[in-house]
Design a protein around this motif. Structure first.
Motif, PDB file in Angstrom:
ATOM      1  N   LYS A  66       0.842  -1.186   0.000  1.00 29.66           N
ATOM      2  CA  LYS A  66       0.000   0.000   0.000  1.00 29.66           C
ATOM      3  C   LYS A  66       0.879   1.237   0.000  1.00 29.66           C
ATOM      4  O   LYS A  66       1.190   1.786   1.042  1.00 29.66           O
ATOM      5  N   GLU A  67       1.321   1.671  -1.184  1.00 31.86           N
ATOM      6  CA  GLU A  67       2.167   2.853  -1.276  1.00 31.86           C
ATOM      7  C   GLU A  67       1.370   4.003  -1.855  1.00 31.86           C
ATOM      8  O   GLU A  67       0.680   3.853  -2.856  1.00 31.86           O
ATOM      9  N   LYS A  68       1.476   5.140  -1.195  1.00 30.15           N
ATOM     10  CA  LYS A  68       0.797   6.354  -1.622  1.00 30.15           C
ATOM     11  C   LYS A  68       1.860   7.377  -1.964  1.00 30.15           C
ATOM     12  O   LYS A  68       2.874   7.483  -1.275  1.00 30.15           O
ATOM     13  N   TYR A  72       2.756  11.411  -2.619  1.00 30.59           N
ATOM     14  CA  TYR A  72       2.354  12.793  -2.376  1.00 30.59           C
ATOM     15  C   TYR A  72       3.263  13.673  -3.227  1.00 30.59           C
ATOM     16  O   TYR A  72       4.481  13.656  -3.063  1.00 30.59           O
ATOM     17  N   ASN A 110       4.668   3.873   2.415  1.00 32.85           N
ATOM     18  CA  ASN A 110       4.223   2.488   2.338  1.00 32.85           C
ATOM     19  C   ASN A 110       3.658   2.091   3.699  1.00 32.85           C
ATOM     20  O   ASN A 110       4.412   1.835   4.642  1.00 32.85           O
ATOM     21  N   SER A 111       2.346   2.032   3.809  1.00 28.77           N
ATOM     22  CA  SER A 111       1.701   1.740   5.091  1.00 28.77           C
ATOM     23  C   SER A 111       1.956   0.314   5.572  1.00 28.77           C
ATOM     24  O   SER A 111       1.875   0.046   6.769  1.00 28.77           O
ATOM     25  N   ARG A 143      -5.766  16.038   5.836  1.00 30.22           N
ATOM     26  CA  ARG A 143      -5.869  15.175   4.675  1.00 30.22           C
ATOM     27  C   ARG A 143      -5.569  16.007   3.449  1.00 30.22           C
ATOM     28  O   ARG A 143      -6.227  17.025   3.247  1.00 30.22           O
ATOM     29  N   PRO A 144      -4.581  15.686   2.665  1.00 31.37           N
ATOM     30  CA  PRO A 144      -3.649  14.590   2.889  1.00 31.37           C
ATOM     31  C   PRO A 144      -2.723  14.905   4.068  1.00 31.37           C
ATOM     32  O   PRO A 144      -2.474  16.072   4.374  1.00 31.37           O
TER      33      PRO A 144
END
Length: 82
Positions: free
Chosen positions: A2-4, A6, A16-17, A39-40
């Motif tokens: 799970k990589e987000k 920004y 990466n959560s 958020r974010p």
């Protein structure tokens, strides 16, 4: 994984959560950039790219990485694993 990502003007911050150990170093060290109440929660334009990159290099789990947009995909973490 799970990589987000920004996106900022000078730096992209990846989180990466699945890897995060919740040490809190990110939010304690640069609360203007890493703020869990927003958020974010990552604001890559809230400080200099250099300051953010140096702080991300202190992440003990490697959950935070970055890409400097004036560089070639370089991060300290990636360089250590090469």
């Amino acid at each position: 994984m799970k990589e987000k990502v920004y996106y900022g003007k000078e730096i992209e911050v990846m989180f990466n959560s699945d890897v995060c150990i919740h040490s809190g170093i990110c939010v304690k060290g640069l609360p203007g950039v890493f703020d869990l109440s927003k958020r974010p929660w990552v604001s890559p334009d809230a400080d200099t790219a250099e300051a953010i990159a140096q702080h991300i290099d202190t992440c003990p789990s490697g959950a935070l990485t970055y890409r400097l947009l004036d560089d070639n995909f370089s991060t300290k973490k990636e360089d250590e694993h090469a």
